[in-house]
Design a protein around this motif. Structure first.
Motif, short mmCIF file in Angstrom:
data_model
loop_
_atom_site.label_atom_id
_atom_site.label_comp_id
_atom_site.label_asym_id
_atom_site.label_seq_id
_atom_site.Cartn_x
_atom_site.Cartn_y
_atom_site.Cartn_z
N ARG A 28 65.67 -90.01 91.39
CA ARG A 28 64.84 -90.02 90.18
C ARG A 28 64.54 -88.60 89.70
O ARG A 28 64.51 -88.33 88.50
CB ARG A 28 63.55 -90.80 90.43
CG ARG A 28 63.77 -92.31 90.48
CD ARG A 28 62.47 -93.08 90.47
NE ARG A 28 61.56 -92.70 91.54
CZ ARG A 28 61.54 -93.26 92.74
NH1 ARG A 28 62.38 -94.23 93.03
NH2 ARG A 28 60.68 -92.86 93.65
N ALA A 31 67.52 -87.42 87.93
CA ALA A 31 67.61 -88.09 86.63
C ALA A 31 66.72 -87.38 85.61
O ALA A 31 67.13 -87.17 84.47
CB ALA A 31 67.21 -89.56 86.75
N ALA A 64 72.57 -88.93 82.13
CA ALA A 64 71.12 -88.97 82.28
C ALA A 64 70.61 -90.42 82.30
O ALA A 64 69.78 -90.78 83.14
CB ALA A 64 70.45 -88.19 81.16
N LEU A 67 71.73 -92.15 85.66
CA LEU A 67 70.92 -91.74 86.82
C LEU A 67 69.52 -92.34 86.75
O LEU A 67 68.96 -92.74 87.78
CB LEU A 67 70.84 -90.22 86.88
CG LEU A 67 72.11 -89.48 87.26
CD1 LEU A 67 71.90 -87.98 87.18
CD2 LEU A 67 72.61 -89.88 88.63
N HIS A 68 68.97 -92.43 85.54
CA HIS A 68 67.63 -93.02 85.38
C HIS A 68 67.64 -94.49 85.83
O HIS A 68 66.74 -94.93 86.55
CB HIS A 68 67.19 -92.88 83.94
CG HIS A 68 65.82 -93.39 83.67
ND1 HIS A 68 64.69 -92.86 84.25
CD2 HIS A 68 65.39 -94.40 82.87
CE1 HIS A 68 63.64 -93.51 83.83
NE2 HIS A 68 64.03 -94.45 83.00
#
Length: 113
Positions: A28, A31, A64, A67-68
């Motif tokens: 996180r 991210a 992005a 990954l979030h």
């Protein structure tokens, strides 16, 4: 770039066993760093500075966002709770997603040159 590669190497363990909670915290964090990079990239774009290839911004945005969402797949995480039928082994999806993220990182790097 290095963080995603390191996370992918550790995340490969997700094919065989559950991933520890600190792994998801680091994911996180990576991210949010990627999200900040995207915001900075768009700020530079609006300031008149353009990358050599406009796909560079798209790949960064996909990385992005990916990954979030992968960070939210932690059992009990925001994305995991929001699924109608959450997977029994979310680590498999995290490991596969991180391998995809490695490909995106390489594309981001090479289209931005």
């Amino acid at each position: 770039m290095v963080a995603v590669l390191g996370l992918a190497l550790v995340g490969i363990r997700g094919f065989f066993r559950p991933l520890p909670a600190p792994f998801y915290r680091i994911l996180r964090g990576a991210a949010w760093v990627a999200i900040l990079q995207v915001v900075l990239g768009f700020a530079l774009l609006w300031a008149g500075l353009r990358p050599k290839d406009s796909l560079h911004l798209l790949y960064g945005l996909l990385l992005a966002a990916g990954l979030h969402y992968l960070g939210g797949l932690e059992p009990g995480g925001w994305f995991y709770r929001g699924l109608k039928e959450p997977p029994k082994r979310p680590e498999l999806f995290v490991a596969l997603g991180l391998l995809f993220a490695v490909g995106l990182v390489l594309r981001v790097h090479f289209t931005g040159r």
